[in-house]
Design a protein around this motif. Structure first.
Motif, PDB file in Angstrom:
ATOM      1  N   CYS A   1      14.657 -16.558  34.840  1.00 49.24           N
ATOM      2  CA  CYS A   1      14.923 -15.124  34.649  1.00 49.24           C
ATOM      3  C   CYS A   1      13.624 -14.475  34.186  1.00 49.24           C
ATOM      4  CB  CYS A   1      16.014 -14.903  33.602  1.00 49.24           C
ATOM      5  SG  CYS A   1      16.158 -13.169  33.099  1.00 49.24           S
TER       6      CYS A   1
ATOM      7  N   LEU B   1      21.429 -14.912  29.976  1.00 41.20           N
ATOM      8  CA  LEU B   1      20.861 -13.859  29.123  1.00 41.20           C
ATOM      9  C   LEU B   1      21.348 -12.474  29.532  1.00 41.20           C
ATOM     10  CD1 LEU B   1      17.141 -15.040  28.861  1.00 41.20           C
ATOM     11  CD2 LEU B   1      19.054 -15.541  27.342  1.00 41.20           C
ATOM     12  N   HIS B   2      21.762 -12.346  30.787  1.00 42.77           N
ATOM     13  CA  HIS B   2      22.201 -11.042  31.294  1.00 42.77           C
ATOM     14  C   HIS B   2      23.518 -11.206  32.059  1.00 42.77           C
ATOM     15  CE1 HIS B   2      17.708 -10.950  31.075  1.00 42.77           C
ATOM     16  NE2 HIS B   2      17.979  -9.844  30.407  1.00 42.77           N
TER      17      HIS B   2
ATOM     18  N   CYS C   1      23.221 -15.023  35.084  1.00 43.68           N
ATOM     19  CA  CYS C   1      22.167 -15.315  34.103  1.00 43.68           C
ATOM     20  C   CYS C   1      22.788 -15.344  32.707  1.00 43.68           C
ATOM     21  CB  CYS C   1      21.086 -14.239  34.165  1.00 43.68           C
ATOM     22  SG  CYS C   1      19.812 -14.469  32.906  1.00 43.68           S
TER      23      CYS C   1
ATOM     24  N   CYS D   1      19.408  -8.568  36.375  1.00 40.85           N
ATOM     25  CA  CYS D   1      18.093  -9.184  36.252  1.00 40.85           C
ATOM     26  C   CYS D   1      17.739  -9.877  37.566  1.00 40.85           C
ATOM     27  CB  CYS D   1      18.043 -10.157  35.081  1.00 40.85           C
ATOM     28  SG  CYS D   1      19.001 -11.659  35.316  1.00 40.85           S
TER      29      CYS D   1
END
Ligand SMILES: [Zn+2]
Length: 203
Positions: free
Chosen positions: A59, A30-31, A28, A36
């Motif tokens: 996500c 973002l992560h 991900c 996540c």
């Protein structure tokens, strides 16, 4: 959020092979440390080429959908990057934008055809102008025109290759190459009325 699906497939091959089925997103954005619930989130359809789909992930923790656009397809414009480049090459080879508009968009009125062409010209010129700021290994005083990039890379069509070259900057690079915002109009001037490139040397 748009992400890049690295592929050498042409737009037709992408559709014929339904290549969106093989796209993976293991981390991900973002992560990157994981943890996540990133999961596949179906596809969305594009009109051109007919039958095109683009794979999506979601996500939930970041409330963000990711779509993985293959290198052959234009961002925020219909169709493929090569189709756009073909149009701009036709404009370049035409005596005027008006003449090109009549030939390229023969089924719509001239004003609409000119807007259609100028939108592509503007976006690609803005992209190329930003690219020469971002890419460090270009010759000094390199001219940001399609024909100069074609000559430099030794390719008939450079837009898909430029997405590869600019892969680290796609978040800020304008469409159709990058996934960034539309450029501000006032920053870019059309350098001539007739074609894509002013008649000047590449470096
Ligand atoms: Zn995530």
């Amino acid at each position: 959020m748009q992400l890049r699906f690295e592929t050498n497939l042409s737009a037709d091959e992408y559709v014929n092979q339904k290549a969106w089925r093989y796209v993976t997103l293991s981390t991900c954005p973002l992560h990157p440390e994981g943890g996540c619930s990133l999961a596949k989130h179906g596809t969305y359809s594009r009109k051109l080429p007919p039958g095109t789909k683009v794979a999506r992930w979601y996500c939930p923790e970041g409330c963000t959908t990711f779509s993985l656009l293959p290198d052959c397809l234009a961002a925020r414009l219909p169709g493929s990057l090569i189709q756009i480049e073909i149009v701009l090459n036709q404009v370049q080879a035409s005596p005027s934008q008006e003449a090109a508009a009549v030939n390229i968009r023969e089924n719509i009125e001239l004003a609409g055809a000119l807007r259609w062409i100028r939108r592509r010209l503007f976006l690609v010129q803005a992209s190329l102008a930003m690219l020469i700021e971002l890419l460090n290994d270009l010759p000094e005083e390199f001219t940001p025109t399609l024909s100069c990039f074609q000559e430099l890379l030794g390719l008939q069509f450079v837009l898909p290759a430029l997405r590869e070259c600019a892969h680290a900057h796609l978040g800020i690079l304008p469409p159709p190459i990058g996934f960034g915002p539309y450029p501000k109009k006032k920053k870019i001037r059309f350098q001539q009325k007739t074609g894509t490139d002013p008649p000047q040397k590449c470096r």
